[in-house]
Design a protein around this motif. Structure first.
Motif, short mmCIF file in Angstrom:
data_model
loop_
_atom_site.label_atom_id
_atom_site.label_comp_id
_atom_site.label_asym_id
_atom_site.label_seq_id
_atom_site.Cartn_x
_atom_site.Cartn_y
_atom_site.Cartn_z
N GLY A 54 -8.20 -28.32 18.36
CA GLY A 54 -7.40 -28.20 16.80
C GLY A 54 -6.70 -26.99 16.74
N ARG A 55 -6.41 -26.39 17.86
CA ARG A 55 -5.49 -25.16 17.83
C ARG A 55 -4.15 -25.25 17.01
N HIS A 56 -3.57 -26.48 17.19
CA HIS A 56 -2.35 -26.50 16.48
C HIS A 56 -2.44 -26.71 15.16
N LEU A 57 -3.81 -27.18 14.29
CA LEU A 57 -3.83 -27.16 13.01
C LEU A 57 -4.34 -25.64 12.49
N LEU A 58 -4.77 -25.12 13.52
CA LEU A 58 -5.37 -23.64 13.10
C LEU A 58 -3.90 -22.75 12.98
N ASP A 59 -2.99 -23.11 13.81
CA ASP A 59 -1.70 -22.36 13.98
C ASP A 59 -0.71 -22.96 12.76
N THR A 60 -0.95 -24.16 12.09
CA THR A 60 -0.03 -24.57 11.21
C THR A 60 -0.41 -24.68 9.76
N VAL A 61 -1.78 -24.22 9.43
CA VAL A 61 -2.06 -24.54 8.02
C VAL A 61 -2.70 -22.86 7.80
N ARG A 62 -2.44 -22.73 6.36
CA ARG A 62 -3.14 -21.55 5.87
C ARG A 62 -3.93 -21.89 4.74
N ALA A 63 -4.91 -20.86 4.64
CA ALA A 63 -5.60 -21.28 3.42
C ALA A 63 -5.33 -20.14 2.35
N SER A 64 -5.80 -20.51 1.05
CA SER A 64 -5.55 -19.78 0.14
C SER A 64 -6.80 -19.83 -0.97
N ARG A 65 -7.07 -18.64 -1.39
CA ARG A 65 -8.18 -18.88 -2.66
C ARG A 65 -7.87 -18.93 -3.91
N ARG A 66 -8.43 -19.47 -4.77
CA ARG A 66 -8.15 -19.81 -6.32
C ARG A 66 -7.76 -18.60 -6.59
N GLY A 67 -6.57 -18.69 -7.21
CA GLY A 67 -5.87 -17.39 -7.65
C GLY A 67 -4.77 -16.95 -6.81
N GLY A 68 -4.65 -17.70 -5.67
CA GLY A 68 -3.33 -17.41 -4.83
C GLY A 68 -3.68 -16.67 -3.77
N THR A 69 -4.72 -15.90 -3.41
CA THR A 69 -5.27 -14.77 -2.43
C THR A 69 -5.29 -15.49 -1.19
N ALA A 70 -4.35 -15.18 -0.35
CA ALA A 70 -4.26 -15.76 1.22
C ALA A 70 -5.31 -15.26 1.99
N CYS A 71 -5.82 -16.23 2.77
CA CYS A 71 -7.14 -15.95 3.68
C CYS A 71 -6.69 -15.87 4.92
N GLU A 72 -7.44 -14.90 5.83
CA GLU A 72 -7.33 -14.77 7.13
C GLU A 72 -8.41 -15.91 7.95
N LEU A 73 -7.85 -16.18 9.02
CA LEU A 73 -9.12 -17.07 9.76
C LEU A 73 -10.58 -16.41 9.73
N ASP A 74 -10.77 -15.14 9.85
CA ASP A 74 -12.09 -14.53 10.10
C ASP A 74 -12.53 -14.34 8.70
N GLN A 75 -12.01 -14.57 7.65
CA GLN A 75 -12.57 -14.28 6.23
C GLN A 75 -13.78 -15.00 6.02
#
Length: 92
Positions: A54-75
């Motif tokens: 799933g490496r491509h998925l990890l490389d191309t998708v980003r996560a954001s918390r409610r309110g717009g705060t971006a998340c790092e993969l290790d959070q």
């Protein structure tokens, strides 16, 4: 713990849903969430998204918390949290 996931763009198109809930072990991270999404919906993604664990998925998708705060993969995630998944790819 349960995490609500909101899918946008290509993810919504591939998965065929605008949102969903996933059950994850306590202490799970954003990376764990993305891996769970890939595993849960593996039959809906193009094969290149799932290559290399799933490496491509990890490389191309980003996560954001409610309110717009971006998340790092290790959070770490919290029970009941709502996470928006966004594709980094854009045309133009």
């Amino acid at each position: 713990m349960r995490v609500r996931v909101l899918y946008t763009g290509l993810l919504r198109r591939y998965i065929g849903e605008k949102d969903g809930e996933l059950e994850l072990p306590e202490g799970s991270t954003v990376r764990d969430l993305l891996e769970a999404v890939a595993k849960t919906h593996r039959d809906r993604f193009p094969s290149e998204y799932l290559q290399g664990g799933g490496r491509h998925l990890l490389d191309t998708v980003r996560a954001s918390r409610r309110g717009g705060t971006a998340c790092e993969l290790d959070q770490p995630l919290e029970d009941g949290e709502e996470i928006l998944l966004l594709s980094r790819l854009a045309g133009g």
